[in-house]
Design a protein around this motif. Structure first.
Motif, PDB file in Angstrom:
ATOM      1  N   THR A   8      48.302-193.935  63.100  1.00 54.95           N
ATOM      2  CA  THR A   8      47.296-193.090  63.950  1.00 54.95           C
ATOM      3  C   THR A   8      47.920-191.602  63.906  1.00 54.95           C
ATOM      4  O   THR A   8      49.300-191.221  63.972  1.00 54.95           O
ATOM      5  N   HIS A  37      37.664-191.874  62.493  1.00 55.28           N
ATOM      6  CA  HIS A  37      37.808-191.336  63.800  1.00 55.28           C
ATOM      7  C   HIS A  37      38.271-192.373  64.781  1.00 55.28           C
ATOM      8  O   HIS A  37      37.596-193.366  64.586  1.00 55.28           O
ATOM      9  N   THR A  38      39.078-191.875  65.917  1.00 51.61           N
ATOM     10  CA  THR A  38      39.072-193.046  67.033  1.00 51.61           C
ATOM     11  C   THR A  38      38.526-192.498  68.143  1.00 51.61           C
ATOM     12  O   THR A  38      37.659-191.430  68.095  1.00 51.61           O
ATOM     13  N   GLU A  39      38.506-193.094  69.263  1.00 52.77           N
ATOM     14  CA  GLU A  39      37.970-192.864  70.572  1.00 52.77           C
ATOM     15  C   GLU A  39      38.337-191.418  71.084  1.00 52.77           C
ATOM     16  O   GLU A  39      37.691-190.867  71.828  1.00 52.77           O
ATOM     17  N   GLN A  40      39.562-190.972  70.570  1.00 56.80           N
ATOM     18  CA  GLN A  40      39.963-189.855  70.930  1.00 56.80           C
ATOM     19  C   GLN A  40      39.664-188.592  70.102  1.00 56.80           C
ATOM     20  O   GLN A  40      39.945-188.940  68.881  1.00 56.80           O
ATOM     21  N   PRO A  41      39.093-187.571  70.459  1.00 58.07           N
ATOM     22  CA  PRO A  41      38.863-186.352  69.597  1.00 58.07           C
ATOM     23  C   PRO A  41      39.988-185.797  69.039  1.00 58.07           C
ATOM     24  O   PRO A  41      41.131-185.530  69.498  1.00 58.07           O
ATOM     25  N   ILE A  43      41.779-187.377  66.723  1.00 58.53           N
ATOM     26  CA  ILE A  43      42.836-188.233  65.963  1.00 58.53           C
ATOM     27  C   ILE A  43      42.062-189.263  65.366  1.00 58.53           C
ATOM     28  O   ILE A  43      41.026-189.805  65.402  1.00 58.53           O
TER      29      ILE A  43
END
Length: 171
Positions: A8, A37-41, A43
């Motif tokens: 990550t 991309h992840t659920e967090q902007p 990241i």
């Protein structure tokens, strides 16, 4: 032995290059890599499948990748309960005379026809990398014209606690 490593990272320019450069420097052969991309902007998550002979090398790799700028977390999820998927687009020579035969072969794989022309069909198949390999092997005799694979991505399964009543039933 194949290992599934997730990293990550803060989504910054050059982070992928630094992480893969470290793997290359340590002479790890990357069999598959995905980044998204992840659920967090801001990241992103990288999933690597690497071939490793020595368990100590994996531990060393995890420690060194963890020290990289922009790396937030590194996990070897190989031995955990995981969900792993890959996508493949497979263009196959498919004259009309063999299409029904091919469709019966691809049906158990839940592949979709994305494009079709007079003599070529493009299939999309999603699943575990072993499933993708089996799908490709079955289509090889027909003549694979083009093959594109995304590489595997993986996530650790959430373990849910069962209520005590269900636990006694399972025993």
């Amino acid at each position: 032995m194949k290992r599934v490593i997730t990293v990550t990272v803060i989504n910054q320019s050059g982070v992928l290059n630094r992480v893969t450069g470290l793997l290359m420097k340590r002479q790890f052969n990357i069999e598959s890599i995905t980044v998204g991309h992840t659920e967090q902007p801001g990241i992103s998550k990288m999933t690597f499948i690497v071939n490793v002979e020595d368990e100590q090398k994996v531990e060393q790799l995890i420690k060194q990748v963890s020290k990289q700028i922009d790396v937030l977390k590194v996990n070897d999820i190989t031995d955990k309960s995981i969900v792993m998927r890959e996508l493949a687009l497979v263009k196959v020579v498919s004259p009309p005379s063999v299409r029904s035969e091919m469709n019966s072969i691809i049906e158990p794989f839940r592949a979709r026809i994305l494009d079709s022309s007079k003599n070529v069909v493009t299939y999309q198949v999603v699943g575990h990398p072993d499933k993708i390999e089996a799908f490709i092997e079955l289509l090889k005799p027909y003549g694979i014209k083009e093959l594109t694979r995304t590489g595997a991505t993986a996530s650790v399964r959430d373990m849910q606690k069962l209520p005590t009543t269900q636990l006694s039933i399972l025993k």
